[in-house]
Design a protein around this motif. Structure first.
Motif, PDB file in Angstrom:
ATOM      1  N   ASP A  68       0.821  -1.209   0.000  1.00 25.29           N
ATOM      2  CA  ASP A  68       0.000   0.000   0.000  1.00 25.29           C
ATOM      3  C   ASP A  68       0.860   1.266   0.000  1.00 25.29           C
ATOM      4  O   ASP A  68       0.560   2.222  -0.719  1.00 25.29           O
ATOM      5  N   ASP A  69       1.924   1.270   0.798  1.00 31.80           N
ATOM      6  CA  ASP A  69       2.800   2.448   0.852  1.00 31.80           C
ATOM      7  C   ASP A  69       3.510   2.665  -0.486  1.00 31.80           C
ATOM      8  O   ASP A  69       3.595   3.796  -0.971  1.00 31.80           O
ATOM      9  N   ALA A  70       4.033   1.588  -1.079  1.00 29.28           N
ATOM     10  CA  ALA A  70       4.707   1.708  -2.379  1.00 29.28           C
ATOM     11  C   ALA A  70       3.724   2.178  -3.444  1.00 29.28           C
ATOM     12  O   ALA A  70       4.047   3.029  -4.283  1.00 29.28           O
ATOM     13  N   ASN A  71       2.513   1.624  -3.412  1.00 27.29           N
ATOM     14  CA  ASN A  71       1.492   2.016  -4.368  1.00 27.29           C
ATOM     15  C   ASN A  71       1.134   3.499  -4.209  1.00 27.29           C
ATOM     16  O   ASN A  71       0.982   4.211  -5.200  1.00 27.29           O
ATOM     17  N   ASP A  72       1.023   3.961  -2.973  1.00 30.69           N
ATOM     18  CA  ASP A  72       0.733   5.378  -2.731  1.00 30.69           C
ATOM     19  C   ASP A  72       1.809   6.268  -3.322  1.00 30.69           C
ATOM     20  O   ASP A  72       1.511   7.302  -3.930  1.00 30.69           O
ATOM     21  N   ILE A  73       3.056   5.883  -3.146  1.00 29.98           N
ATOM     22  CA  ILE A  73       4.167   6.681  -3.672  1.00 29.98           C
ATOM     23  C   ILE A  73       4.158   6.688  -5.197  1.00 29.98           C
ATOM     24  O   ILE A  73       4.318   7.730  -5.830  1.00 29.98           O
ATOM     25  N   LEU A  74       3.943   5.513  -5.801  1.00 30.51           N
ATOM     26  CA  LEU A  74       3.960   5.418  -7.262  1.00 30.51           C
ATOM     27  C   LEU A  74       2.802   6.184  -7.905  1.00 30.51           C
ATOM     28  O   LEU A  74       2.947   6.733  -9.002  1.00 30.51           O
ATOM     29  N   LEU A  75       1.656   6.212  -7.237  1.00 32.86           N
ATOM     30  CA  LEU A  75       0.481   6.842  -7.834  1.00 32.86           C
ATOM     31  C   LEU A  75       0.275   8.287  -7.407  1.00 32.86           C
ATOM     32  O   LEU A  75      -0.632   8.955  -7.902  1.00 32.86           O
ATOM     33  N   ARG A  76       1.115   8.780  -6.523  1.00 30.12           N
ATOM     34  CA  ARG A  76       0.988  10.170  -6.048  1.00 30.12           C
ATOM     35  C   ARG A  76       0.973  11.187  -7.189  1.00 30.12           C
ATOM     36  O   ARG A  76       0.179  12.129  -7.153  1.00 30.12           O
ATOM     37  N   PHE A  78      -0.384  11.021  -9.992  1.00 30.10           N
ATOM     38  CA  PHE A  78      -1.644  10.968 -10.721  1.00 30.10           C
ATOM     39  C   PHE A  78      -2.863  11.195  -9.827  1.00 30.10           C
ATOM     40  O   PHE A  78      -3.964  11.385 -10.332  1.00 30.10           O
ATOM     41  N   ALA A  79      -2.679  11.151  -8.532  1.00 33.40           N
ATOM     42  CA  ALA A  79      -3.805  11.227  -7.598  1.00 33.40           C
ATOM     43  C   ALA A  79      -4.514  12.575  -7.642  1.00 33.40           C
ATOM     44  O   ALA A  79      -5.727  12.644  -7.446  1.00 33.40           O
ATOM     45  N   GLY A  80      -3.797  13.635  -7.914  1.00 31.51           N
ATOM     46  CA  GLY A  80      -4.407  14.962  -7.950  1.00 31.51           C
ATOM     47  C   GLY A  80      -5.426  15.125  -9.066  1.00 31.51           C
ATOM     48  O   GLY A  80      -6.310  15.978  -8.978  1.00 31.51           O
ATOM     49  N   LEU A  81      -5.338  14.305 -10.088  1.00 30.53           N
ATOM     50  CA  LEU A  81      -6.268  14.415 -11.211  1.00 30.53           C
ATOM     51  C   LEU A  81      -7.695  14.057 -10.822  1.00 30.53           C
ATOM     52  O   LEU A  81      -8.647  14.524 -11.446  1.00 30.53           O
ATOM     53  N   VAL A  82      -7.853  13.214  -9.804  1.00 28.92           N
ATOM     54  CA  VAL A  82      -9.184  12.759  -9.406  1.00 28.92           C
ATOM     55  C   VAL A  82      -9.447  13.009  -7.925  1.00 28.92           C
ATOM     56  O   VAL A  82     -10.328  12.385  -7.336  1.00 28.92           O
ATOM     57  N   ALA A  83      -8.721  13.921  -7.332  1.00 29.13           N
ATOM     58  CA  ALA A  83      -8.840  14.166  -5.888  1.00 29.13           C
ATOM     59  C   ALA A  83     -10.241  14.615  -5.487  1.00 29.13           C
ATOM     60  O   ALA A  83     -10.692  14.319  -4.384  1.00 29.13           O
ATOM     61  N   ALA A  90     -13.005   5.609  -8.909  1.00 35.13           N
ATOM     62  CA  ALA A  90     -12.331   6.562  -9.799  1.00 35.13           C
ATOM     63  C   ALA A  90     -11.051   7.068  -9.157  1.00 35.13           C
ATOM     64  O   ALA A  90     -10.022   7.207  -9.829  1.00 35.13           O
ATOM     65  N   GLN A  91     -11.100   7.335  -7.847  1.00 36.84           N
ATOM     66  CA  GLN A  91      -9.919   7.831  -7.149  1.00 36.84           C
ATOM     67  C   GLN A  91      -8.794   6.820  -7.152  1.00 36.84           C
ATOM     68  O   GLN A  91      -7.622   7.190  -7.085  1.00 36.84           O
ATOM     69  N   ARG A  92      -9.093   5.538  -7.182  1.00 35.03           N
ATOM     70  CA  ARG A  92      -8.056   4.514  -7.211  1.00 35.03           C
ATOM     71  C   ARG A  92      -7.804   3.993  -8.615  1.00 35.03           C
ATOM     72  O   ARG A  92      -6.669   3.693  -8.983  1.00 35.03           O
ATOM     73  N   GLY A  93      -8.862   3.850  -9.416  1.00 33.81           N
ATOM     74  CA  GLY A  93      -8.737   3.229 -10.729  1.00 33.81           C
ATOM     75  C   GLY A  93      -8.015   4.070 -11.759  1.00 33.81           C
ATOM     76  O   GLY A  93      -7.158   3.573 -12.490  1.00 33.81           O
ATOM     77  N   ILE A  94      -8.357   5.345 -11.825  1.00 33.13           N
ATOM     78  CA  ILE A  94      -7.733   6.213 -12.835  1.00 33.13           C
ATOM     79  C   ILE A  94      -6.236   6.378 -12.587  1.00 33.13           C
ATOM     80  O   ILE A  94      -5.434   6.199 -13.503  1.00 33.13           O
ATOM     81  N   PRO A  95      -5.802   6.676 -11.353  1.00 32.42           N
ATOM     82  CA  PRO A  95      -4.358   6.721 -11.127  1.00 32.42           C
ATOM     83  C   PRO A  95      -3.677   5.372 -11.393  1.00 32.42           C
ATOM     84  O   PRO A  95      -2.557   5.339 -11.902  1.00 32.42           O
ATOM     85  N   ALA A  96      -4.350   4.264 -11.084  1.00 35.92           N
ATOM     86  CA  ALA A  96      -3.756   2.943 -11.346  1.00 35.92           C
ATOM     87  C   ALA A  96      -3.577   2.724 -12.845  1.00 35.92           C
ATOM     88  O   ALA A  96      -2.527   2.247 -13.283  1.00 35.92           O
ATOM     89  N   LEU A  97      -4.580   3.093 -13.634  1.00 35.31           N
ATOM     90  CA  LEU A  97      -4.448   2.948 -15.089  1.00 35.31           C
ATOM     91  C   LEU A  97      -3.345   3.840 -15.637  1.00 35.31           C
ATOM     92  O   LEU A  97      -2.559   3.414 -16.495  1.00 35.31           O
ATOM     93  N   LEU A  98      -3.276   5.069 -15.144  1.00 36.66           N
ATOM     94  CA  LEU A  98      -2.212   5.972 -15.590  1.00 36.66           C
ATOM     95  C   LEU A  98      -0.840   5.458 -15.149  1.00 36.66           C
ATOM     96  O   LEU A  98       0.133   5.559 -15.899  1.00 36.66           O
ATOM     97  N   GLY A  99      -0.772   4.901 -13.944  1.00 39.54           N
ATOM     98  CA  GLY A  99       0.481   4.323 -13.464  1.00 39.54           C
ATOM     99  C   GLY A  99       0.926   3.150 -14.326  1.00 39.54           C
ATOM    100  O   GLY A  99       2.103   3.033 -14.676  1.00 39.54           O
ATOM    101  N   LEU A 100      -0.026   2.280 -14.672  1.00 39.62           N
ATOM    102  CA  LEU A 100       0.317   1.152 -15.549  1.00 39.62           C
ATOM    103  C   LEU A 100       0.767   1.646 -16.924  1.00 39.62           C
ATOM    104  O   LEU A 100       1.694   1.092 -17.519  1.00 39.62           O
TER     105      LEU A 100
END
Length: 118
Positions: A68-76, A78-83, A90-100
């Motif tokens: 969870d901590d690593a994921n938070d750092i990697l997706l930080r 992109f997180a502002g786009l859906v804050a 949406a808050q988790r999925g969109i940053p995850a897709l952008l991260g991938l």
């Protein structure tokens, strides 16, 4: 020369993002089930208090917290786009897709490019 490390990095970062989203999805489905049960029983709960949040963190294993901590750092980034979106998915999925997209596809592309020009 750089192809192998970049490819490994792309795979590892993509796995962290994918596993982090998968764990979120499992937790959210369990939470939805519990909320439905509580609503039927008449004791629906609002957002957890800080104490309840800490208790939930204590229930997670050390490995889960690391993911969870690593994921938070990697997706930080992109997180502002859906804050301001109200949907947890949406808050988790969109940053995850952008991260991938960035960590998997783009880093993989750079690795293949490095191989061609190495």
């Amino acid at each position: 020369m750089l192809e192998r490390p970049l490819t490994i990095l792309a795979i590892v970062l993509s796995l962290i993002v994918a596993v982090g989203f998968g764990l979120f999805a499992i937790d959210d489905m369990a939470r939805a089930s519990n909320n439905s049960r509580d609503r039927i029983a008449g004791n629906a709960r609002p957002d957890p208090t800080p104490v309840a949040e800490r208790q939930r963190e204590q229930r997670n294993s050390r490995g889960r917290e690391l993911i969870d901590d690593a994921n938070d750092i990697l997706l930080r980034p992109f997180a502002g786009l859906v804050a301001h979106d109200n949907s947890r998915w949406a808050q988790r999925g969109i940053p995850a897709l952008l991260g991938l997209l960035v960590y998997g596809f783009m880093l993989g592309y750079v690795a293949r490019y490095a191989h061609g020009h190495g």
